[in-house]
Design an enzyme around this catalytic site. Structure first.
Site, PDB file in Angstrom:
ATOM      1  NE  ARG A  16      -3.646  -2.403   0.015  1.00  0.00           N
ATOM      2  CZ  ARG A  16      -3.297  -3.549  -0.571  1.00  0.00           C
ATOM      3  NH1 ARG A  16      -2.160  -3.641  -1.263  1.00  0.00           N
ATOM      4  NH2 ARG A  16      -4.069  -4.610  -0.507  1.00  0.00           N
ATOM      5  CD  GLU A  39      -5.895   0.819   2.216  1.00  0.00           C
ATOM      6  OE1 GLU A  39      -6.159   0.661   1.006  1.00  0.00           O
ATOM      7  OE2 GLU A  39      -5.934  -0.096   3.044  1.00  0.00           O
ATOM      8  CB  SER A  63      -9.596  -1.689   3.881  1.00  0.00           C
ATOM      9  OG  SER A  63     -10.200  -2.872   3.404  1.00  0.00           O
TER      10      SER A  63
END
Length: 352
Positions: free
Chosen positions: A161, A344, A249
């Protein structure tokens, strides 16, 4: 002033001082360059699926990246498919084309909201695939050198990520760092075959073994079903399912040292993460810390009723409500397990 709630999937966020819509690459570069020349803070928004903007809004220029288009450079059995997508092109539309054309490697990323240009920044991934596996080059506008700059995949420092595009931040207008590179387009290179299914949950849904190959259309259909069951398919026209009013998420899966991972309960998920590190499940930690599906009901902000990793707006939440919920979860997991979760989505004008 334009409310940023209208441009984000969480449907929260205060006003922007100025909004510019960029429908062409020239308009995008011009808008960014004008803001930089004026010393104005700049925020780029495309799909708005990875943003939580504070209720105070954004005191600067917001550029809505609305560039569109795909260009196929080659398509043969030897080199595979090479295709370039504009930064503002809807990512799932691009995935649908890839599946139809037989380009393998992104079918498991079906249903991910947002734009093509955002995917290499975050190294978007799901169900055993990441865009790092198919990205060939990313063409950008360098706001420091004020010129175009193209990065090949090996230069992008892809990780879990993250990427060079995400970590390269500079203070151009005031003390708060902003992204140095503005993505203009992304070139992907695909094999003309579907890769093996690597994710156990997806393999079960398809009725195959992990490592087996399934038709790309079947993989896409299965992924869309899985995502829908978790409230992770965004439909801007559907205002009834508040589980989809999210940023997907909200927390990344923690990557821990071996010693830190050993302190977790024996049944905590553990996956090798390279370099002697161990990845565990944020969803597992959240649930075991007492934050189950629907936590916070009746709202105005709650965990999704379908997936503990998603923070949702139940219809009239403010950014402050979502941030308060996120802080409760972060603090609770840290108290229980000694692991501090990391958000995130990008927080604009806010921190945890």
């Amino acid at each position: 002033m334009t409310s940023l709630a209208d441009l984000t999937t969480l449907r929260v966020g205060g006003p922007a001082t100025r909004l510019v819509e960029a429908r062409s690459e020239a308009e995008l570069v011009e808008a960014v360059s004008a803001a930089d020349a004026a010393g104005e803070p700049l925020l780029l928004v495309a799909g708005g699926s990875n943003l939580l903007v504070a209720d105070e809004g954004f005191a600067g220029t917001v550029v809505h990246v609305a560039t569109q288009g795909l260009r196929v450079s080659s398509e043969d059995a030897c080199g595979g498919g090479v295709v370039t997508a504009a930064a503002g092109h809807r990512f799932d539309d691009f995935v649908a084309v890839a599946v139809e054309r037989g380009w393998g490697g992104v079918e498991a990323l079906s249903g991910i909201p947002g734009s093509v240009g955002a995917t290499p920044v975050q190294n978007v991934g799901a169900y055993g695939q990441e865009v790092a596996q198919t990205v060939e080059t990313v063409r950008t506008w360098d706001r420091v050198e004020r010129r175009q700059r193209t990065f090949v995949a090996a230069e992008l420092a892809f990780g879990y990520r993250t990427s060079l595009l995400k970590t390269s931040r500079v203070a151009l207008a005031g003390p708060h760092p902003e992204s140095r590179y503005v993505v203009l387009d992304v070139t992907f290179q695909f094999p003309l075959r579907t890769p093996p299914v690597r994710y156990p949950e997806l393999a079960r849904r398809l009725g195959v073994e992990v490592g087996a190959v399934a038709p790309a259309r079947e993989v896409r259909a299965a992924v869309l079903e899985l995502r829908a069951s978790k409230g992770m398919v965004w439909d801007p026209a559907d205002r009834s399912d508040h589980d989809t009013w999210s940023a997907g998420s909200f927390f990344t899966n923690p990557v821990l040292s071996v010693d830190d991972a050993a302190r977790l309960p024996a049944d905590a998920p553990r996956f090798p993460a390279g370099d002697g590190l161990v990845k565990t499940s944020a969803a597992w930690l959240i649930d075991r810390a007492g934050f189950g599906k629907g936590y916070g009901a009746p709202g105005p902000a709650t965990l999704s009723t379908k997936h503990t990793l998603a923070l949702t707006n139940r219809g009239d939440a403010r950014a402050a409500d979502l941030l308060a919920l996120a802080r409760s979860v972060v603090d609770g997991v840290e108290r229980e397990f000694g692991v501090r979760l990391v958000n995130e989505p990008v927080l604009v004008g806010a921190t945890l």
